[in-house]
Design an enzyme around this catalytic site. Structure first.
Site, PDB file in Angstrom:
ATOM      1  N   GLU A 144       0.815  -1.216   0.000  1.00 45.93           N
ATOM      2  CA  GLU A 144       0.000   0.000   0.000  1.00 45.93           C
ATOM      3  C   GLU A 144       0.846   1.263   0.000  1.00 45.93           C
ATOM      4  O   GLU A 144       0.498   2.255  -0.639  1.00 45.93           O
ATOM      5  CB  GLU A 144      -0.919   0.007   1.228  1.00 45.93           C
ATOM      6  CG  GLU A 144      -1.881   1.176   1.245  1.00 45.93           C
ATOM      7  CD  GLU A 144      -2.874   1.070   2.391  1.00 45.93           C
ATOM      8  OE1 GLU A 144      -3.699   1.980   2.523  1.00 45.93           O
ATOM      9  OE2 GLU A 144      -2.813   0.088   3.134  1.00 45.93           O
ATOM     10  N   ASP A 145       1.985   1.234   0.709  1.00 43.09           N
ATOM     11  CA  ASP A 145       2.733   2.475   0.951  1.00 43.09           C
ATOM     12  C   ASP A 145       4.103   2.523   0.295  1.00 43.09           C
ATOM     13  O   ASP A 145       4.840   3.492   0.486  1.00 43.09           O
ATOM     14  CB  ASP A 145       2.901   2.679   2.467  1.00 43.09           C
ATOM     15  CG  ASP A 145       1.566   2.851   3.171  1.00 43.09           C
ATOM     16  OD1 ASP A 145       0.650   3.405   2.550  1.00 43.09           O
ATOM     17  OD2 ASP A 145       1.439   2.425   4.331  1.00 43.09           O
TER      18      ASP A 145
END
Length: 731
Positions: free
Chosen positions: A93-94
């Site tokens: 996600e990051d």
């Protein structure tokens, strides 16, 4: 702060993080000395490299978060795939990392688990609600394939809630609400009592901060006296059990803040009226001694009627087992007693993690575990719910664990949610039993279909061939299974009817235009055109631009078909012309909107629109109970929003429960005066008994939901106020 590399060639890390990682490795060594820890070391190095210089809102390195999640998973005694997933859970996600990267380095199991935990923040869907719904769908489907997905997600949520103070107020409320409505109930359904309790209490602190402060202050000011009283009770009870040769250890505890708050809300009482603030837990060695201990407790203290619950004979769906009773001392002090075996206690605290298996390629609980069976059933029921609002509302219903235990005429136990009706029972038995239900008998007595079932009821369903479900049933049932089956039947019937009407319209137009009929049973492709034709107003003509009609139009001897002009409709006021409710319909201008009277939403609340027949768009609060009943026709749902910077006031009704005393009206009106709130009407009535609260009803004009929350909190601060609720109908 000193730094050091975690592996050769890797960037240096703060010494505190490296030390914390060493503590994680030591935990894992103590649990399984022979287990290889290379995957965990590699995952930590990968996370350190990819999260790099990322920082959390607190200012600490971002890597601290996945490391703490891994610690929580290790404390749950979970396997290395879980620990590795915890360290990597935010990399997709990051960071630029991909599923393929994870599969190459850590294997398919880890990659699948990390992907299941990852949110769908990168997908461009219609709204935040759509993204949230799709994220939950993905998580549920991943949970069915591998239960470790939700265990990692729960650990992730626990640490995020522990550090939530660093975010702004709006994000705190959003995350806390999601935690209370989704993740805490999931933890409870999986039997993870410790995780559920912590999540609920942390969410309570952010969602109701003033109530949280009041409850915790009340607990702390009485903690010393409470602990002394508990010690006396434990000493006395230990002696009673020893005299009767029942082996046991005894724990004393003070009720959780959120548990106390729920009791205040349900019963409209003050903190001083919570008499069962304290609880004892007896943990013994066998079921036989559980019942023996219950008898001893009742021998020395008077039991409270209707407060004895046997979850050993009838375990909850999450496999929770325990005996519960409330008793009163000779001095009038009430307290609760829970009695269970060591195995039951471990299951109550740890739930699905309590018997984790990692053997012969099989991970976690057996597939016939009732908690996993519930999950598979939930996913099956939710799979066909396309509308995000419908999906989220029914998901929340499925997650809440209040149960009622009822029986078939043959004595088979059926567990249903609290508030379930004979219709829910019928659909739980079989879909056809539900569809053809015309009545029910409870304990031999005929009851209406909307009758609310009680524990111990024996139900017999009366069916009739040819009976069909009614749309009214949607306001009666509470289970997702029943709602899903009824909606499916209604939608199928509605589609069939639309096909019939559409086919007749097309045939009529074909005859009028003298077009040969060359179609028979509609194909899947043509059905959509027939249904569309069925929805066209009778004053309009479907577009039948066939070769025959083109020839007819080009022929000089043929007259063009007469098409009556569309009727003129009265102008619809735009949102800016409306005196009240500055609402806009997304993607459409000049649409009449109005606030639904069942919930009276006010500016700032999440809302949803529903197209009505002849009245425009009805706007409901997303939490309105009627929304679930309306949304079975998903095509009538429409996105609506509050117009930005619009000035309007909203009439809102408040009900205030108070102890009857002077100056009540004066104090309340002063609060409203300070907020510059206009009072539309006010009435009051006294309590119906000596301890019953008096009731004050107010209708006020507010600007938005924030002002509503401020006013309710200020009124709750008044010493004589028991509770304040927002109502939509007279009390």
């Amino acid at each position: 702060m000193s730094t050091q590399p975690i592996s050769p060639g890797s960037p240096p890390l703060p010494a505190a993080l490296v030390e914390r990682f060493d503590e994680l490795l030591e935990k894992l060594r103590l649990r399984a000395p022979d287990e290889p820890l290379d995957p965990v070391r590699k995952a930590f190095a990968f996370a350190a490299e990819h999260h790099g210089k990322q920082a959390r809102k607190s200012g600490e390195p971002y890597l601290a978060h996945p490391l703490e999640v891994a610690h929580l998973l290790a404390d749950m005694q979970l396997d290395l795939v879980c620990i590795t997933t915890g360290l990597l859970h935010d990399t997709l996600e990051d960071t630029p990392a991909t599923v393929e990267d994870l599969e190459t380095l850590f294997g398919r199991e880890v990659a699948r688990c990390v992907d299941g935990v990852t949110k769908l923040g990168r997908i461009d869907l219609r709204s935040a609600e759509d993204r949230q719904a799709e994220s939950y769908r993905k998580m549920l489907l991943a949970m069915v394939k591998d239960i470790r997905v939700i265990l990692v997600k729960l650990a992730d949520r626990v640490h995020n809630m522990r550090t939530l103070r660093h975010l702004d107020r709006a994000k705190q409320r959003k995350i806390a609400l999601e935690t209370r409505e989704i993740y805490a109930p999931i933890a409870l359904r999986l039997g993870m009592g410790k995780v559920r309790s912590e999540l609920e209490d942390l969410a309570f602190a952010y969602l109701e901060p003033e109530a949280y402060q009041q409850v915790t202050h009340y607990i702390e000011t009485r903690r010393e006296a409470s602990e002394e009283f508990l010690e006396d009770l434990q000493r006395d009870l230990a002696g009673y059990l020893a005299e009767n040769e029942v082996p046991a250890r005894i724990e004393g505890r003070i009720k959780r803040p959120y548990s106390i708050y729920l009791k205040l809300e349900r019963q409209h009482i003050e903190l001083e009226q919570v008499y069962d603030l304290l609880a004892l837990r007896i943990i013994t060695d066998s079921k036989k001694n559980c019942y023996a201990a219950l008898g001893i407790v009742h021998q020395y203290w008077r039991p409270v009627p209707d407060r004895i619950k046997d979850f050993i004979a009838m375990p909850r769906p999450n496999l929770y087992q325990s005996l519960h009773t409330s008793v009163i001392t000779d001095q009038g002090q009430r307290f609760e007693v829970q009695i269970r075996t060591e195995d039951m206690h471990r299951m109550a605290e740890e739930g699905i993690c309590a018997h984790w298996k990692y053997k012969e390629g099989r991970v976690g609980p057996d597939q016939d575990d009732r908690r996993v069976a519930w999950l598979r059933q939930l996913v099956e029921w939710q799979r066909d719910l396309k509308d995000p609002s419908d999906f989220l509302s029914t998901l929340k219903i499925d997650l809440y664990p209040e149960e009622v235990y009822v029986f078939t005429p043959q004595g088979k136990l059926v567990v249903l949610p609290r508030g379930a009706t004979p219709l829910d029972f019928a659909y739980a038995i079989h879909t056809e039993v539900g569809h053809t239900c015309v009545g029910a008998k409870v304990d031999g007595r005929i009851v209406p279909l909307k009758y609310r079932l009680n524990n111990g009821d024996q139900i017999e369903i009366i069916t009739q061939k040819g009976r069909q479900p009614s749309a009214d049933w949607l306001s009666i049932v509470v289970t997702s299974r029943a709602r899903h089956k009824i909606k499916g039947y209604l939608n199928a019937r509605r589609r069939e009817r639309a096909e019939e009407i559409g086919a007749k319209l097309l045939e009529k137009e074909a005859r009028r235009l003298k077009i040969p009929r060359r179609y028979s049973t509609p194909t899947r492709c043509s059905r959509s055109h027939i249904i569309t034709a069925a929805r066209i107003s009778p004053t309009c003509t479907p577009n039948l631009d066939t070769a025959a009609t083109r020839r007819a139009r080009s022929s000089p001897s043929s007259n063009p078909p007469h098409r009556p002009p569309a009727p003129e409709l009265p102008p619809v006021p735009s949102p800016h012309q409306q005196k009240e409710a500055p609402l806009v319909v997304r993607g459409a201008d000049d649409v009449m909107t109005y606030r639904a009277r069942c919930c009276n939403p006010i500016s700032g609340e999440p809302i949803v629109g529903y197209i009505t027949r002849g009245k425009g768009v009805a706007v409901h609060s997303r939490d309105c109970p009627n929304v679930r009943n309306l949304m079975y026709e998903a095509e009538r749902r429409i996105e609506v929003a509050w117009a930005p910077h619009a000035e309007a006031t909203f009439q809102t009704r408040l009900t205030i429960y108070v102890d009857d005393r002077p100056n009540i009206v004066h104090d309340i009106t002063n609060i409203l005066k300070d907020e510059k709130v206009n009072i539309h009407s006010m009435d009051s009535r006294g309590g119906k008994g000596p301890d019953a609260p008096a009731v004050v009803n107010l209708t006020v004009e507010l600007t938005d939901v924030d002002q509503l929350h401020r006013i309710m909190q200020q009124i709750k601060r008044l010493s004589y106020v028991r509770d304040v609720t927002r109502t939509t109908r007279p009390t």
